[in-house]
Design a protein around this motif. Structure first.
Motif, short mmCIF file in Angstrom:
data_model
loop_
_atom_site.label_atom_id
_atom_site.label_comp_id
_atom_site.label_asym_id
_atom_site.label_seq_id
_atom_site.Cartn_x
_atom_site.Cartn_y
_atom_site.Cartn_z
N ILE A 107 0.83 -1.45 0.24
CA ILE A 107 0.15 0.18 0.09
C ILE A 107 0.83 1.36 0.37
O ILE A 107 1.73 1.25 1.28
N LEU A 108 0.82 2.00 -1.01
CA LEU A 108 1.40 3.24 -0.82
C LEU A 108 0.71 4.58 -0.63
O LEU A 108 -0.64 4.87 -0.96
N LEU A 109 0.92 5.35 0.86
CA LEU A 109 0.60 6.46 1.10
C LEU A 109 1.13 7.93 0.43
O LEU A 109 2.37 7.64 0.86
N ASN A 110 0.64 9.22 -1.00
CA ASN A 110 1.56 9.67 -0.54
C ASN A 110 0.76 10.81 -0.39
O ASN A 110 -0.58 10.68 -0.44
N GLY A 111 1.87 11.69 0.88
CA GLY A 111 0.40 12.93 0.94
C GLY A 111 0.65 14.27 0.13
O GLY A 111 1.74 14.05 -0.69
N LEU A 112 0.45 15.07 0.81
CA LEU A 112 0.37 16.68 0.33
C LEU A 112 2.04 16.89 0.64
O LEU A 112 2.30 16.89 1.52
N TRP A 113 1.84 17.19 -0.65
CA TRP A 113 3.58 18.61 -0.97
C TRP A 113 4.64 17.76 -0.33
O TRP A 113 5.19 16.96 -0.89
N THR A 114 4.60 18.49 0.77
CA THR A 114 6.29 17.43 1.21
C THR A 114 5.86 16.37 2.49
O THR A 114 7.70 16.34 3.04
N THR A 115 5.41 16.10 1.87
CA THR A 115 4.99 14.30 3.33
C THR A 115 6.16 13.64 2.05
O THR A 115 5.87 13.51 1.46
N LYS A 116 6.30 12.94 3.09
CA LYS A 116 6.86 11.44 3.13
C LYS A 116 6.20 9.81 1.89
O LYS A 116 5.16 9.71 2.94
N LEU A 117 6.33 9.79 1.01
CA LEU A 117 5.38 8.12 0.68
C LEU A 117 5.74 7.88 1.96
O LEU A 117 7.20 6.89 2.47
N VAL A 118 4.94 6.71 1.98
CA VAL A 118 4.27 5.33 3.31
C VAL A 118 4.00 3.95 2.54
O VAL A 118 3.14 4.04 1.99
N LYS A 119 4.95 3.53 2.39
CA LYS A 119 4.56 2.36 1.50
C LYS A 119 4.34 1.32 3.27
O LYS A 119 6.00 0.91 3.60
N ILE A 120 3.67 0.57 3.09
CA ILE A 120 3.02 -0.32 3.64
C ILE A 120 3.47 -1.48 2.91
O ILE A 120 2.78 -1.94 2.29
N ASP A 121 4.09 -2.53 3.10
CA ASP A 121 4.47 -3.90 2.72
C ASP A 121 3.59 -4.64 3.44
O ASP A 121 3.43 -5.47 4.48
N LEU A 122 2.33 -5.79 2.36
CA LEU A 122 1.47 -6.68 3.21
C LEU A 122 2.12 -7.74 3.54
O LEU A 122 1.41 -8.61 3.64
N ASN A 123 3.13 -7.90 3.03
CA ASN A 123 3.61 -9.34 3.42
C ASN A 123 4.00 -9.27 5.17
O ASN A 123 3.84 -10.37 5.69
N SER A 124 4.32 -8.22 5.58
CA SER A 124 4.06 -7.87 6.78
C SER A 124 3.07 -7.52 8.21
O SER A 124 2.67 -7.90 8.93
N ILE A 125 1.89 -8.02 6.90
CA ILE A 125 0.40 -7.45 7.32
C ILE A 125 0.19 -9.62 8.25
O ILE A 125 -0.31 -10.13 7.59
N VAL A 126 -0.12 -8.47 9.37
CA VAL A 126 -1.46 -10.77 10.16
C VAL A 126 -2.95 -10.23 9.98
O VAL A 126 -3.31 -10.97 10.10
N LYS A 127 -2.94 -9.33 10.09
CA LYS A 127 -4.23 -8.86 10.43
C LYS A 127 -4.99 -7.66 9.31
O LYS A 127 -4.42 -6.60 9.51
N VAL A 128 -6.50 -8.27 8.80
CA VAL A 128 -6.96 -6.71 8.20
C VAL A 128 -8.57 -7.20 8.06
O VAL A 128 -9.28 -7.83 8.35
#
Length: 161
Positions: free
Chosen positions: A77-98
């Motif tokens: 999951i890639l979360l890209n924010g407003l202007w100067t925020t950093k891209l957040v990448k959540i690897d789904l292989n490390s997720i145990v519960k959704v």
């Protein structure tokens, strides 16, 4: 071979939540109403019209400002924010519960991006629903979405690959 087309894409805009829009429009109408009932000889009365129009123009501009975008692509999951925020990448292989759930029990919530608080990381602009992701370390990601069912299906399909 990497897939370049996202499975899910959502953009969340700052000025499109109904409660803040309503508050801004009520303030603008209040400025216009006070101007209407103000004595015409009052020198600062015209300032109320300027403030009222400024509130309306800012509300319109905020309707086009992207707070952040969500992409589900290539097992993450890639979360890209407003202007100067950093891209957040959540690897789904490390997720145990959704889980699907509510974002908060409050009626009005402030927009947040990458807010770390009490073992959770929050991403939210508008809406009531959210996806709760728990990783192997017990860290919980709460991602507010206006298309929660599609977001959930996209995460499930990427995790089952």
């Amino acid at each position: 071979m990497s897939n370049t087309k996202p499975v899910f894409l959502e953009k969340q805009y700052l000025g499109r939540e109904w409660i803040p829009v309503t508050i801004r429009l009520v303030l603008a109408m209040l400025c216009f109403a006070v101007f209407f009932f103000t004595d015409p000889n009052e020198r600062n009365a015209d300032l109320l019209v300027v403030v009222g129009f400024a509130i309306v123009i800012i509300s319109i501009i905020l309707g086009f400002v992207v707070h952040f975008s969500i992409k589900v692509q290539n097992g993450s999951i890639l979360l890209n924010g407003l202007w100067t925020t950093k891209l957040v990448k959540i690897d789904l292989n490390s997720i145990v519960k959704v889980e699907k759930g509510t974002y908060s029990r409050y009626l009005v919530n402030n927009p947040v991006y990458n807010l770390h608080s009490k073992g959770t990381i929050r991403f939210y602009t508008a809406g009531n629903e959210a996806i709760h992701l728990t990783d192997r370390d017990g860290l919980v990601y709460i991602i507010g979405s206006q298309h929660c069912n599609e977001f959930y299906r996209a995460i499930e399909s990427e995790m089952n690959k």
